[in-house]
Design a protein around this motif. Sequence first.
Motif: not given
Length: 149
Positions: A22-47
Motif C-alpha cells: 500500500g505504501f509503495i502504491t501511495v508513493y508511486s501515485k502521490i502525484g494523482d492526489f488532487r487535494s479534493e478530500g483528505s489525504f488520509e482518506g485517499w490513502m485509506r482507500r489505497i490500503f
Amino acid sequence: MLGICMRYVKDYHVACDLMHDGFITVYSKIGDFRSEGSFEGWMRRIFVNTALGYLRKANVLNGSVPVDGLVQLDNHDVTVFERMEAAELRRCIDRLPDGYRVVLNLFAIEGYSHKEIAEMLGINEGTSRSQYARAKIYLQKMLQKAEMM
C-alpha cells in the motif's frame, strides 16, 4: 494503516506485506492526489483496495459459510455490543468467515454502500447485502455464546 490491513486479513505477516504494498502504491501515485478530500482518506482507500486485491487473488471472497438457523435476534440482544470492550468485539469480527468480515468492514466501518462494495468485489449488490446480514447474525450468535460463558 496496518490496522486497516489487519481488518481484512487475519495473518499479521500478510497484513504487513499489504501495508508495504500500500505504501509503495501511495508513493508511486502521490502525484494523482488532487487535494479534493483528505489525504488520509485517499490513502485509506489505497490500503483497502490493496487488501481487496489480495483477497480477490486468494479467491476467499467467492465462498460463503452457511449459518445454521438464520434467525434475527431480538433488540435486547444488542446490549451485548454495548457492554463489550472494543478489543473483544475486534476478536469476534476477526473470527468471521472472510467474505462476511470483508463486507462487514466495508459497509459498517469504511462506510461504503452495497453498490460500491458490489463493484469493488465483483459481486452483485444483493450478495453484498446478504453477506452483511449474515455477518451480523453470525456475529450476534458468537456474542450470545460468549455472554453465556
